[in-house]
Design an enzyme around this catalytic site. Structure first.
Site, PDB file in Angstrom:
ATOM      1  N   GLY A  37       0.856  -1.186   0.000  1.00 19.43           N
ATOM      2  CA  GLY A  37       0.000   0.000   0.000  1.00 19.43           C
ATOM      3  C   GLY A  37       0.883   1.223   0.000  1.00 19.43           C
ATOM      4  CG  ASN A  41       4.537   0.460  -0.035  1.00 16.15           C
ATOM      5  OD1 ASN A  41       4.351  -0.473   0.740  1.00 16.15           O
ATOM      6  ND2 ASN A  41       4.237   0.383  -1.324  1.00 16.15           N
ATOM      7  CD  GLU A 134      -2.166   2.702  -3.683  1.00 18.09           C
ATOM      8  OE1 GLU A 134      -1.696   2.089  -4.660  1.00 18.09           O
ATOM      9  OE2 GLU A 134      -1.954   2.352  -2.503  1.00 18.09           O
ATOM     10  N   GLY A 215      12.563   7.889 -13.143  1.00 18.02           N
ATOM     11  CA  GLY A 215      13.049   6.515 -13.118  1.00 18.02           C
ATOM     12  C   GLY A 215      14.564   6.465 -13.064  1.00 18.02           C
ATOM     13  N   GLY A 244       9.465   4.352  -6.131  1.00 20.13           N
ATOM     14  CA  GLY A 244       8.893   5.686  -5.977  1.00 20.13           C
ATOM     15  C   GLY A 244       8.497   5.979  -4.542  1.00 20.13           C
ATOM     16  CG  ASP A 245       5.436   3.864  -2.663  1.00 23.15           C
ATOM     17  OD1 ASP A 245       4.903   4.914  -3.072  1.00 23.15           O
ATOM     18  OD2 ASP A 245       4.917   2.745  -2.800  1.00 23.15           O
ATOM     19  N   GLY A 280       9.966  -6.581  -3.524  1.00 21.82           N
ATOM     20  CA  GLY A 280       8.943  -6.143  -2.582  1.00 21.82           C
ATOM     21  C   GLY A 280       9.023  -4.658  -2.309  1.00 21.82           C
TER      22      GLY A 280
END
Length: 299
Positions: A37, A41, A134, A215, A244-245, A280
């Site tokens: 999530g 994260n 989200e 990126g 990104g998180d 992960g």
């Protein structure tokens, strides 16, 4: 203190040789389960980067809920404002190919029922409110309003970009972080040309920081008349999920510690690069000492 108002999921990850096309089925040898999530994260990433962090969100009253909180609890994130609601927890189904690229499908579950009222007593003028995309848009905008009332700084990473009118909400944001495609989406809604420099110039007014992640190319950023570009170090990519998180969590932690923006960007880029070296979204979030060591090497 960084207070995160956002999603909490459990990620179900399958490694495959190639990601499926529409209508195609692909198989992997096994699956792995990770807490995830974007809210959770980034909370964990900020905590591992050295910040004091509080999580505000929800899990369901099912077998997945306690599992989704494991990493944050172990890291010392304050979970006293996380609610356990009847029904299902949020789940993310993630496929990762041999190059480390991914496809993600999210079932929102309890995340669709979070409430900005849960922020009562969680914000002060010394805090940062960290948001993603989200949870319901209406609750995000209410959360931003509560931050403004208390004097807390607002750090928003609207990923995925809400379908609603996000442009009018950006005036209340202190730090905006988007990737290149998200910047183009927001630029189109604002009637701007699809140019990153124009996007940054338009929104980086006053003291607002605008950061566009690129990126493997690093980031572009701006605040007032100052512009920054930070290249990403070349490291072995295993899985880009959560990069990104990790960037957002580390950047938020650095800014919360009143780190100058140039150095803060380097720490964010270092964290994002290090996160690509493990599988992960949360298990890959790097620790403070590793972030700083790599950031020292970024020119």
């Amino acid at each position: 203190m960084i207070t995160v108002f956002g999603s909490i999921n459990l990620d179900l990850v399958v490694a495959v040789q190639e990601l499926p096309r529409a209508g195609q089925t692909v198989s992997g040898p096994d699956h792995q389960t990770f807490p995830g999530g974007k809210g959770a994260n980034q909370a964990l990433a900020a905590r591992r980067a050295g910040a004091s962090v509080r999580m505000v969100g929800a899990v369901g009253q099912d077998a997945f809920g306690p599992l989704a909180l494991t990493n944050m609890r172990d890291a010392g994130v304050d979970l006293s404002a996380v609610r356990s609601l009847p029904g299902a927890s949020g789940l993310a189904f993630i496929g990762i190919d041999a190059r480390g690229e991914n496809q993600i499908i999210v079932a929102s579950g309890a995340n669709a029922r979070v409430d900005a009222d849960w922020l009562d007593g969680c914000l002060s003028d010394a805090d940062t409110l960290l948001l993603q995309g989200e949870v319901p848009f209406g609750q995000m905008t209410r959360a931003i309003g509560r931050a403004r009332e208390t004097g807390a700084a607002v750090f928003w990473n609207p990923a995925p970009v809400p379908r609603e009118d996000i442009v009018s909400s950006l005036d209340a944001v202190d730090t905006l972080v988007v990737n290149e495609s998200e910047a183009q989406d927001i630029a189109a809604r604002a009637g701007l040309a699809a140019d990153l420099d124009a996007f940054i110039g338009h929104f980086a007014t006053g003291t607002r920081r605008v950061v566009v992640t690129l990126g493997a190319k690093g980031v572009k950023a701006g605040v007032a008349g100052d512009r920054f570009e930070v290249a990403s170090p070349v490291l072995r990519v295993v899985d880009t999920t959560g990069a990104g998180d990790a960037f957002c969590g580390a950047l938020a932690a650095a800014l919360d510690a009143v780190t100058p923006i140039g150095r803060a960007l380097k720490e964010g880029v270092a964290a994002g690069a290090l996160a690509c070296m493990a599988t992960g979204a949360q298990s890959s979030a790097p620790r403070r000492e590793d972030i700083r060591r790599l950031a020292d090497q970024i020119v």
